[in-house]
Write an enzyme that holds these catalytic residues in place. Structure first.
Site, mmCIF file in Angstrom:
data_model
loop_
_atom_site.group_PDB
_atom_site.id
_atom_site.type_symbol
_atom_site.label_atom_id
_atom_site.label_comp_id
_atom_site.label_asym_id
_atom_site.label_seq_id
_atom_site.Cartn_x
_atom_site.Cartn_y
_atom_site.Cartn_z
ATOM 1 N N LYS A 1 0.708 -1.292 -0.099
ATOM 2 C CA LYS A 1 -0.128 0.023 0.013
ATOM 3 C C LYS A 1 0.840 1.158 -0.132
ATOM 4 C CE LYS A 1 -4.325 -1.782 2.199
ATOM 5 N NZ LYS A 1 -5.129 -1.041 3.266
ATOM 6 N N ASP B 1 -9.921 3.316 2.167
ATOM 7 C CA ASP B 1 -10.021 2.574 3.461
ATOM 8 C C ASP B 1 -10.658 3.496 4.296
ATOM 9 O OD1 ASP B 1 -8.538 0.338 2.982
ATOM 10 O OD2 ASP B 1 -6.692 1.079 3.181
HETATM 11 N N1 NAP Z 1 -11.247 -4.190 8.829
HETATM 12 C C1 NAP Z 1 -10.301 -3.677 8.033
HETATM 13 O O1 NAP Z 1 -10.901 -3.055 6.874
HETATM 14 C C2 NAP Z 1 -8.714 -3.601 8.156
HETATM 15 C C3 NAP Z 1 -7.851 -2.833 7.287
HETATM 16 C C4 NAP Z 1 -6.753 -2.725 7.590
HETATM 17 C C5 NAP Z 1 -5.890 -3.516 8.840
HETATM 18 N N2 NAP Z 1 -6.850 -4.041 9.637
HETATM 19 C C6 NAP Z 1 -6.299 -4.590 10.871
HETATM 20 O O2 NAP Z 1 -5.893 -3.257 11.660
HETATM 21 C C7 NAP Z 1 -4.912 -3.794 12.480
HETATM 22 C C8 NAP Z 1 -3.813 -2.970 12.484
HETATM 23 O O3 NAP Z 1 -3.111 -2.780 10.984
HETATM 24 P P1 NAP Z 1 -1.944 -1.831 10.883
HETATM 25 O O4 NAP Z 1 -1.679 -1.935 9.476
HETATM 26 O O5 NAP Z 1 -2.542 -0.414 11.270
HETATM 27 O O6 NAP Z 1 -0.768 -2.197 11.629
HETATM 28 P P2 NAP Z 1 0.527 -1.292 12.223
HETATM 29 O O7 NAP Z 1 0.812 -0.332 11.152
HETATM 30 O O8 NAP Z 1 1.555 -2.475 12.254
HETATM 31 O O9 NAP Z 1 -0.076 -0.675 13.571
HETATM 32 C C9 NAP Z 1 -0.094 -1.536 14.590
HETATM 33 C C10 NAP Z 1 -0.418 -0.678 15.855
HETATM 34 O O10 NAP Z 1 -1.047 -1.741 16.775
HETATM 35 C C11 NAP Z 1 -0.056 -1.574 18.101
HETATM 36 N N3 NAP Z 1 -0.036 -2.668 18.877
HETATM 37 C C12 NAP Z 1 0.823 -3.731 18.348
HETATM 38 N N4 NAP Z 1 0.890 -4.464 19.451
HETATM 39 C C13 NAP Z 1 0.464 -3.957 20.310
HETATM 40 C C14 NAP Z 1 0.119 -4.570 21.824
HETATM 41 N N5 NAP Z 1 0.886 -5.601 22.231
HETATM 42 N N6 NAP Z 1 -0.345 -3.711 22.666
HETATM 43 C C15 NAP Z 1 -0.526 -2.494 22.407
HETATM 44 N N7 NAP Z 1 -0.671 -1.924 20.975
HETATM 45 C C16 NAP Z 1 -0.029 -2.800 20.192
HETATM 46 C C17 NAP Z 1 0.899 -0.568 17.674
HETATM 47 O O11 NAP Z 1 1.370 0.344 18.627
HETATM 48 P P3 NAP Z 1 2.823 0.672 18.605
HETATM 49 O O12 NAP Z 1 2.919 2.110 17.779
HETATM 50 O O13 NAP Z 1 3.102 1.306 20.116
HETATM 51 O O14 NAP Z 1 3.838 -0.303 18.204
HETATM 52 C C18 NAP Z 1 0.337 0.277 16.402
HETATM 53 O O15 NAP Z 1 -0.505 1.281 16.817
HETATM 54 C C19 NAP Z 1 -4.584 -5.135 11.997
HETATM 55 O O16 NAP Z 1 -5.216 -6.119 12.950
HETATM 56 C C20 NAP Z 1 -5.209 -5.404 10.616
HETATM 57 O O17 NAP Z 1 -5.564 -6.735 10.415
HETATM 58 C C21 NAP Z 1 -8.259 -3.986 9.484
#
Ligand code: NAP
Length: 267
Positions: A71, A107
Site C-alpha cells: 500500500k 480505506d
Molecule cells: N477491517 C479492516 O478493513 C482492516 C484494514 C486494515 C487493517 N486492519 C487491521 O488493523 C490492525 C492494524 O493494522 P495496521 O496495518 O495499522 O498495523 P500497524 O501499522 O503495524 O500498527 C499496529 C498498531 O498496533 C499497536 N500494537 C501492536 N501490538 C500492540 C500491543 N501488544 N499492545 C498495544 N498496542 C499494540 C501498535 O502500537 P505501537 O505504535 O506502540 O507499536 C500500532 O499502533 C490489524 O489487526 C489489521 O488486521 C483491518
C-alpha cells in the site's frame, strides 16, 4: 460467468494472497449489476511490484486493489496519486484515467461506512486506539466527516505525530481512555487479531457509544464483547472491508454498489 473479448480484467495485488475475500465481493457485485468484468487475486512479491504495475499497464487491467504489503510502496510506481491517498500515505486502489494509472484510497470510506451504519459522525467525540497505517485512514475519515478525534497509542509519541499530521485534537497513551468520554471508539491496534486479548482494560471503557474494531478475525473480538456488555452498539471490522470494497467498485464504475450482496459474499 460468460467471458468474452470485451470482459474487463480487475484484481487485487497482495502477498500472500490466499486469504483475501476481495474476489468474492467484487465478482458478486459484477454479477448483481451485470458488469462484464472478472476480478482475480494476484500474489505479488515485494520485489515484483514494479513488474506488476507494468503488467497492469500492458494488460489493460481496469481497476487494481492494493493490499499488504504494497500500500505504501506502490505510490512510487504510479503516474498520479490523489490528495486523499497522499494525506493517508497509502494507496489501496489504482484506476486508469486515460493512459495514466492513478492511485487513491478508500480505506477511510471503509471505516466511515462501517461507523455510519450506527451513528452520524459530525461533531461526535471519537477516540482512535493505535497509530499505525489503519489509524491514519480512520483518523482521516473521522476528520473528513467532522468528528473530533483523540488518538491513543501504546507508544504515545507516535499518536502525537499522527494527530499533528492529520489534525486530530489530541493524543496520549492507551491508559488515558479511562479519563476520556467518547461517542465513538475505534480500535486500530492489532491486539485481538487471532487471539482473545483486548487493547484496553474493560473498566476503562465508557458506557454506551459506538465501538468499531478494525480487527476482523475473530468477528466478535474481546473488545467488542466488553463494549457490548457496557451498552455500546458494536460494529465488526468486516464492515470496514466491505465498505472499502464498495467504494472501490463505485470509484471504478460510477454505479451504486450492492452493499448487502457484497457483505454476503464476504461470508
Ligand atoms: N477491517 C479492516 O478493513 C482492516 C484494514 C486494515 C487493517 N486492519 C487491521 O488493523 C490492525 C492494524 O493494522 P495496521 O496495518 O495499522 O498495523 P500497524 O501499522 O503495524 O500498527 C499496529 C498498531 O498496533 C499497536 N500494537 C501492536 N501490538 C500492540 C500491543 N501488544 N499492545 C498495544 N498496542 C499494540 C501498535 O502500537 P505501537 O505504535 O506502540 O507499536 C500500532 O499502533 C490489524 O489487526 C489489521 O488486521 C483491518
Amino acid at each position: 460467468m460468460h467471458i468474452t473479448a470485451e470482459t474487463a480484467l480487475c484484481g487485487i495485488a497482495l502477498h500472500p494472497a490466499g486469504h483475501t475475500r476481495s474476489p468474492a465481493m467484487h465478482n458478486a457485485a459484477y454479477a448483481a449489476l451485470s458488469i462484464d468484468a472478472v476480478y482475480l487475486a494476484f500474489d505479488v512479491r515485494p520485489a515484483e511490484l514494479a513488474d506488476a504495475v507494468a503488467g497492469m499497464r500492458g494488460l489493460g487491467i481496469r481497476q487494481l486493489s492494493v493490499s499488504l504489503p504494497h500500500k505504501e510502496a506502490i505510490l512510487a510506481h504510479l503516474d498520479e496519486v490523489d490528495e486523499t491517498a497522499r494525506r493517508i500515505g497509502a494507496v489501496n486502489t489504482v484506476l486508469r484515467r486515460g493512459d495514466a494509472l492513478v492511485g487513491t484510497n478508500t480505506d477511510w470510506l471503509g471505516a466511515v461506512g462501517a461507523l455510519e451504519r450506527e451513528t452520524r459522525l459530525e461533531d461526535r467525540q471519537a477516540i482512535v486506539l493505535g497509530a499505525g497505517g489503519t489509524a491514519r485512514a480512520v483518523v482521516y475519515g473521522l476528520r473528513a466527516r467532522g468528528a473530533r478525534v483523540h488518538v491513543l497509542n501504546r507508544t504515545p509519541e507516535k499518536a502525537r505525530a499522527l494527530a499533528d499530521d492529520l489534525g486530530a485534537e489530541g493524543a496520549g497513551g492507551l491508559e488515558e481512555l479511562a479519563d476520556r468520554p467518547y461517542d465513538v471508539l475505534v480500535n486500530t491496534t492489532s491486539v485481538g487479531l487471532g487471539s482473545d486479548a483486548s487493547p484496553v482494560d474493560p473498566d476503562h471503557l465508557g458506557r454506551g457509544g459506538v465501538v468499531l474494531d478494525a480487527v476482523y478475525e475473530p468477528e466478535r473480538t474481546r473488545l467488542l464483547r466488553d463494549a457490548e456488555a457496557r451498552g455500546a452498539r458494536v460494529v465488526s471490522g468486516r464492515w470496514m472491508l466491505v465498505y472499502q470494497a464498495v467504494a472501490q467498485l463505485e470509484a471504478w464504475t460510477g454505479q451504486t454498489a450492492p452493499v448487502e450482496v457484497m457483505a454476503k459474499a464476504f461470508g
